[in-house]
Design a protein around this motif. Structure first.
Motif, PDB file in Angstrom:
ATOM      1  N   ALA A   1       0.835  -1.207   0.000  1.00 25.58           N
ATOM      2  CA  ALA A   1       0.000   0.000   0.000  1.00 25.58           C
ATOM      3  C   ALA A   1       0.865   1.250   0.000  1.00 25.58           C
ATOM      4  O   ALA A   1       0.555   2.226  -0.694  1.00 25.58           O
ATOM      5  N   GLU A   2       1.945   1.217   0.747  1.00 18.41           N
ATOM      6  CA  GLU A   2       2.810   2.391   0.854  1.00 18.41           C
ATOM      7  C   GLU A   2       3.450   2.750  -0.490  1.00 18.41           C
ATOM      8  O   GLU A   2       3.452   3.920  -0.892  1.00 18.41           O
ATOM      9  N   VAL A   3       3.980   1.742  -1.184  1.00 18.94           N
ATOM     10  CA  VAL A   3       4.614   1.998  -2.479  1.00 18.94           C
ATOM     11  C   VAL A   3       3.566   2.417  -3.505  1.00 18.94           C
ATOM     12  O   VAL A   3       3.784   3.341  -4.294  1.00 18.94           O
ATOM     13  N   ALA A   4       2.420   1.781  -3.470  1.00 14.43           N
ATOM     14  CA  ALA A   4       1.342   2.136  -4.400  1.00 14.43           C
ATOM     15  C   ALA A   4       0.903   3.578  -4.200  1.00 14.43           C
ATOM     16  O   ALA A   4       0.700   4.315  -5.169  1.00 14.43           O
ATOM     17  N   GLN A   5       0.775   4.003  -2.952  1.00 11.55           N
ATOM     18  CA  GLN A   5       0.365   5.380  -2.681  1.00 11.55           C
ATOM     19  C   GLN A   5       1.409   6.376  -3.155  1.00 11.55           C
ATOM     20  O   GLN A   5       1.070   7.416  -3.726  1.00 11.55           O
ATOM     21  N   VAL A   6       2.677   6.067  -2.933  1.00 12.95           N
ATOM     22  CA  VAL A   6       3.745   6.953  -3.403  1.00 12.95           C
ATOM     23  C   VAL A   6       3.704   7.048  -4.929  1.00 12.95           C
ATOM     24  O   VAL A   6       3.806   8.148  -5.499  1.00 12.95           O
ATOM     25  N   TRP A   7       3.527   5.926  -5.605  1.00 14.27           N
ATOM     26  CA  TRP A   7       3.496   5.923  -7.066  1.00 14.27           C
ATOM     27  C   TRP A   7       2.340   6.776  -7.590  1.00 14.27           C
ATOM     28  O   TRP A   7       2.526   7.628  -8.455  1.00 14.27           O
ATOM     29  N   VAL A   8       1.149   6.547  -7.057  1.00 14.32           N
ATOM     30  CA  VAL A   8      -0.020   7.306  -7.507  1.00 14.32           C
ATOM     31  C   VAL A   8       0.167   8.795  -7.218  1.00 14.32           C
ATOM     32  O   VAL A   8      -0.084   9.649  -8.077  1.00 14.32           O
ATOM     33  N   ALA A   9       0.616   9.128  -6.018  1.00 16.12           N
ATOM     34  CA  ALA A   9       0.800  10.532  -5.652  1.00 16.12           C
ATOM     35  C   ALA A   9       1.840  11.202  -6.556  1.00 16.12           C
ATOM     36  O   ALA A   9       1.667  12.363  -6.954  1.00 16.12           O
ATOM     37  N   GLU A  10       2.897  10.488  -6.917  1.00 16.56           N
ATOM     38  CA  GLU A  10       3.912  11.046  -7.801  1.00 16.56           C
ATOM     39  C   GLU A  10       3.342  11.304  -9.189  1.00 16.56           C
ATOM     40  O   GLU A  10       3.626  12.338  -9.806  1.00 16.56           O
ATOM     41  N   GLN A  11       2.541  10.381  -9.700  1.00 12.35           N
ATOM     42  CA  GLN A  11       1.925  10.597 -11.009  1.00 12.35           C
ATOM     43  C   GLN A  11       1.004  11.819 -10.962  1.00 12.35           C
ATOM     44  O   GLN A  11       1.002  12.646 -11.876  1.00 12.35           O
ATOM     45  N   LEU A  12       0.246  11.936  -9.892  1.00 15.98           N
ATOM     46  CA  LEU A  12      -0.636  13.098  -9.740  1.00 15.98           C
ATOM     47  C   LEU A  12       0.162  14.394  -9.615  1.00 15.98           C
ATOM     48  O   LEU A  12      -0.245  15.438 -10.137  1.00 15.98           O
ATOM     49  N   ARG A  13       1.302  14.340  -8.922  1.00 13.28           N
ATOM     50  CA  ARG A  13       2.141  15.529  -8.801  1.00 13.28           C
ATOM     51  C   ARG A  13       2.625  15.984 -10.167  1.00 13.28           C
ATOM     52  O   ARG A  13       2.590  17.173 -10.500  1.00 13.28           O
ATOM     53  N   GLN A  14       3.045  15.036 -10.990  1.00 13.41           N
ATOM     54  CA  GLN A  14       3.523  15.391 -12.329  1.00 13.41           C
ATOM     55  C   GLN A  14       2.404  15.980 -13.182  1.00 13.41           C
ATOM     56  O   GLN A  14       2.610  16.965 -13.896  1.00 13.41           O
ATOM     57  N   VAL A  15       1.215  15.394 -13.090  1.00 14.93           N
ATOM     58  CA  VAL A  15       0.080  15.918 -13.844  1.00 14.93           C
ATOM     59  C   VAL A  15      -0.300  17.300 -13.312  1.00 14.93           C
ATOM     60  O   VAL A  15      -0.593  18.221 -14.076  1.00 14.93           O
ATOM     61  N   ALA A  16      -0.275  17.473 -11.993  1.00 17.90           N
ATOM     62  CA  ALA A  16      -0.608  18.768 -11.400  1.00 17.90           C
ATOM     63  C   ALA A  16       0.412  19.831 -11.829  1.00 17.90           C
ATOM     64  O   ALA A  16       0.030  20.972 -12.126  1.00 17.90           O
ATOM     65  N   ASP A  17       1.690  19.480 -11.877  1.00  9.67           N
ATOM     66  CA  ASP A  17       2.713  20.424 -12.351  1.00  9.67           C
ATOM     67  C   ASP A  17       2.414  20.848 -13.790  1.00  9.67           C
ATOM     68  O   ASP A  17       2.517  22.020 -14.143  1.00  9.67           O
ATOM     69  N   SER A  18       2.026  19.887 -14.604  1.00 13.94           N
ATOM     70  CA  SER A  18       1.688  20.167 -15.989  1.00 13.94           C
ATOM     71  C   SER A  18       0.445  21.059 -16.067  1.00 13.94           C
ATOM     72  O   SER A  18       0.363  21.976 -16.885  1.00 13.94           O
ATOM     73  N   LEU A  19      -0.511  20.800 -15.191  1.00 14.88           N
ATOM     74  CA  LEU A  19      -1.722  21.622 -15.144  1.00 14.88           C
ATOM     75  C   LEU A  19      -1.390  23.062 -14.761  1.00 14.88           C
ATOM     76  O   LEU A  19      -1.939  24.007 -15.339  1.00 14.88           O
ATOM     77  N   VAL A  20      -0.470  23.251 -13.818  1.00 21.74           N
ATOM     78  CA  VAL A  20      -0.059  24.602 -13.432  1.00 21.74           C
ATOM     79  C   VAL A  20       0.536  25.315 -14.641  1.00 21.74           C
ATOM     80  O   VAL A  20       0.224  26.487 -14.904  1.00 21.74           O
ATOM     81  N   ASP A  21       1.359  24.616 -15.418  1.00 23.93           N
ATOM     82  CA  ASP A  21       1.943  25.224 -16.612  1.00 23.93           C
ATOM     83  C   ASP A  21       0.852  25.637 -17.596  1.00 23.93           C
ATOM     84  O   ASP A  21       0.890  26.732 -18.161  1.00 23.93           O
ATOM     85  N   ARG A  22      -0.120  24.766 -17.794  1.00 24.07           N
ATOM     86  CA  ARG A  22      -1.216  25.072 -18.717  1.00 24.07           C
ATOM     87  C   ARG A  22      -2.029  26.265 -18.221  1.00 24.07           C
ATOM     88  O   ARG A  22      -2.389  27.154 -18.977  1.00 24.07           O
ATOM     89  N   LEU A  23      -2.341  26.276 -16.931  1.00 21.45           N
ATOM     90  CA  LEU A  23      -3.127  27.375 -16.370  1.00 21.45           C
ATOM     91  C   LEU A  23      -2.361  28.697 -16.426  1.00 21.45           C
ATOM     92  O   LEU A  23      -2.962  29.760 -16.617  1.00 21.45           O
ATOM     93  N   ALA A  24      -1.032  28.628 -16.290  1.00 18.38           N
ATOM     94  CA  ALA A  24      -0.208  29.835 -16.406  1.00 18.38           C
ATOM     95  C   ALA A  24      -0.307  30.398 -17.822  1.00 18.38           C
ATOM     96  O   ALA A  24      -0.479  31.609 -18.003  1.00 18.38           O
ATOM     97  N   GLU A  25      -0.213  29.537 -18.807  1.00 18.11           N
ATOM     98  CA  GLU A  25      -0.352  29.983 -20.198  1.00 18.11           C
ATOM     99  C   GLU A  25      -1.720  30.608 -20.436  1.00 18.11           C
ATOM    100  O   GLU A  25      -1.837  31.664 -21.077  1.00 18.11           O
ATOM    101  N   LYS A  26      -2.750  29.965 -19.919  1.00 12.31           N
ATOM    102  CA  LYS A  26      -4.111  30.466 -20.091  1.00 12.31           C
ATOM    103  C   LYS A  26      -4.270  31.832 -19.427  1.00 12.31           C
ATOM    104  O   LYS A  26      -4.872  32.741 -20.002  1.00 12.31           O
ATOM    105  N   ALA A  27      -3.725  31.979 -18.223  1.00 13.19           N
ATOM    106  CA  ALA A  27      -3.833  33.248 -17.509  1.00 13.19           C
ATOM    107  C   ALA A  27      -3.167  34.369 -18.293  1.00 13.19           C
ATOM    108  O   ALA A  27      -3.741  35.452 -18.458  1.00 13.19           O
ATOM    109  N   VAL A  28      -1.961  34.128 -18.776  1.00 12.74           N
ATOM    110  CA  VAL A  28      -1.240  35.152 -19.539  1.00 12.74           C
ATOM    111  C   VAL A  28      -1.993  35.474 -20.832  1.00 12.74           C
ATOM    112  O   VAL A  28      -2.102  36.640 -21.227  1.00 12.74           O
TER     113      VAL A  28
END
Length: 125
Positions: A52-79
């Motif tokens: 469970a611990e490794v699975a949670q870390v893996w999922v959270a890391e994938q979400l972090r990467q997607v969230a980082d990408s979302l921040v980049d997209r939202l920054a472009e949209k804002a500008v």
């Protein structure tokens, strides 16, 4: 006062708030995210036999990467909608003088490669 001036003042006020007050704005979405990490990790445990611990870390890391990408997209949209690059950087917790370093896609000549969020959104269709 311009819209960018209002945004800057609001970001400064928000930054001056206590951590508890700041967290109150994203507490509920975080709880939804936390529950989603736990739910998704159960599938990994079942499908791959991982802990469970490794699975949670893996999922959270994938979400972090997607969230980082979302921040980049939202920054472009804002500008694109007239928000200053400096305020976009401030909203992302970056030094306003380093807006283009934090968001290199905001330069006019930046390559327009697909972001991770594009692949995730395509998979949802």
């Amino acid at each position: 006062m311009s819209a960018n001036g209002i945004d800057r003042k609001a970001l400064e006020q928000l930054h001056a708030e206590s951590m508890e007050e700041q967290v109150s704005y994203y507490r509920r979405p975080f709880m939804v995210l936390w529950a989603a990490v736990q739910e998704a990790s159960v599938e990994l445990e079942e499908d791959y036999g991982m802990s469970a611990e490794v699975a949670q870390v893996w999922v959270a890391e994938q979400l972090r990467q997607v969230a980082d990408s979302l921040v980049d997209r939202l920054a472009e949209k804002a500008v694109a909608h007239g928000v200053s690059k400096s305020n976009v950087a401030r909203a992302a917790g970056a030094d306003p003088t380093n807006a283009l370093r934090r968001f290199p896609r905001l330069t006019g000549d930046a390559p327009r490669e697909r972001l991770l969020i594009d692949d995730v959104l395509d998979a949802l269709e």
